[in-house]
Design an enzyme around this catalytic site. Sequence first.
Site, mmCIF file in Angstrom:
data_model
loop_
_atom_site.group_PDB
_atom_site.id
_atom_site.type_symbol
_atom_site.label_atom_id
_atom_site.label_comp_id
_atom_site.label_asym_id
_atom_site.label_seq_id
_atom_site.Cartn_x
_atom_site.Cartn_y
_atom_site.Cartn_z
ATOM 1 N N ASP A 1 0.953 -1.292 0.024
ATOM 2 C CA ASP A 1 0.035 -0.086 0.092
ATOM 3 C C ASP A 1 0.797 1.267 -0.111
ATOM 4 O O ASP A 1 1.918 1.130 0.438
ATOM 5 C CB ASP A 1 -0.965 0.029 1.100
ATOM 6 C CG ASP A 1 -0.272 -0.034 2.537
ATOM 7 O OD1 ASP A 1 0.731 -0.836 2.840
ATOM 8 O OD2 ASP A 1 -0.660 0.692 3.683
ATOM 9 N N GLU B 1 -0.722 -1.711 5.048
ATOM 10 C CA GLU B 1 0.004 -1.866 6.228
ATOM 11 C C GLU B 1 0.162 -0.615 7.050
ATOM 12 O O GLU B 1 0.159 -0.626 8.335
ATOM 13 C CB GLU B 1 1.597 -2.137 6.098
ATOM 14 C CG GLU B 1 2.526 -2.100 7.020
ATOM 15 C CD GLU B 1 2.999 -1.012 7.592
ATOM 16 O OE1 GLU B 1 3.050 -0.958 9.088
ATOM 17 O OE2 GLU B 1 3.228 -0.025 6.736
#
Length: 406
Positions: free
Chosen positions: A91, A149
Amino acid sequence: MSNTITLDYSIESSAIRAEIAQLQPQLVHWRRRLHQYPELGFQEILTADFIAEKLSDWGIDYQTQVAKTGIVATIHSNHEGKVLAIRADMDALPIQEENQVAYCSKHKGIMHGCGHDGHTAIALGIAHYLAHNRDKWQGTVKIIFQPAEEGPGGAKPMIEAGVLTNPRVDAIIGLHLWNNLPVGTIGVREGALMAAVECFKCTLFGKGGHGAMPHQTVDSVVLGAQIINGLQSIVSRNISPIDSAVVTVGQFHAGTALNVIADTAKMSGTVRYFNPKLEKLIGERIEAIIKGICESHGAKYELDYWQLYPPVINNSRITQLVKSVALEVVETPLGVVPECQTMGGEDMSFFLQEIPGCYFFLGSANEGKGLNYPHHHPRFDFDETVLSLGVEIFARCIEKFADFTI
Ligand code: NI
């Protein structure tokens, strides 16, 4: 920057290194492509499609939509053996990129400002290496491409979705590119590497009134000031000086005018620590201080307190494995750095709570090239020569893991 980047570490050559060095131009290409199309947590759709396309091309079995946007690739060698997992987060962050590079983010306000594009490229690199060399290693490797995350966290839902089972994973390793260390350096240590992350939000309910008539009010600004000061005594007086902890109040909002006493105040903050035994203590102390000060003023409060991630605790044996590989691939004087703890947090910790594993930092800064901005900075970027080094470390860990007793 050109695409023909070569490793400039003067270490002994090897078959693994030679093989992986050939992948470097592709690693750079994948990383730059990922960098151009960054996506926020649980929205990694283009990213997951890109990964899936590569895995399909290389004949690798994989599962998509694990915990929404996650992907798990399972690669079998031609030999029986243990199961090792490699975890990569994919991400990006809500940051407007300020780098002037050809591969700059095309998504307004979103940027790979932490290096997760590099993590994904390295994970693709090891997938490529393993799938094309099934005779050269043993056992099975699962590659976990994890969403979110940066929050709210994709590791836990992936574990709940069963990524560590079928086949059961024996151990897990993962890396974070790290601009706090120069390229060619590896930060790895047994035990706590990164801190637990806890968060709180608090509203104080006083009684508003005229700024010139404080005796008719319960001043939520004065309350808040006392509480913020009080919280400073937790680390200094409730935590052993041998342990490390942080209590930070990051936000404090109150009031509407200079001559009005505010009836409510809002504050929020974060707590960090390494020692899992501190899990309950700091939150309890925060509430006790807020409660005591509010009661003494006749005020009320509402407190939300939650743990985001537990501390990242590395297993000794798997860390020894990673360290032995690190010592082979990087040379002194840079080399392997054991003192690399940070109060930053990571949801790799959830995997490490379930199975033995090791998370480590792969130095990625290059001051000479201006690639040394900190993580989460709008000008963050890293030295891409690190990509093949990351793949090589994973490849060597997989090779060693075959004969390794946990
Ligand atoms: Ni990160």
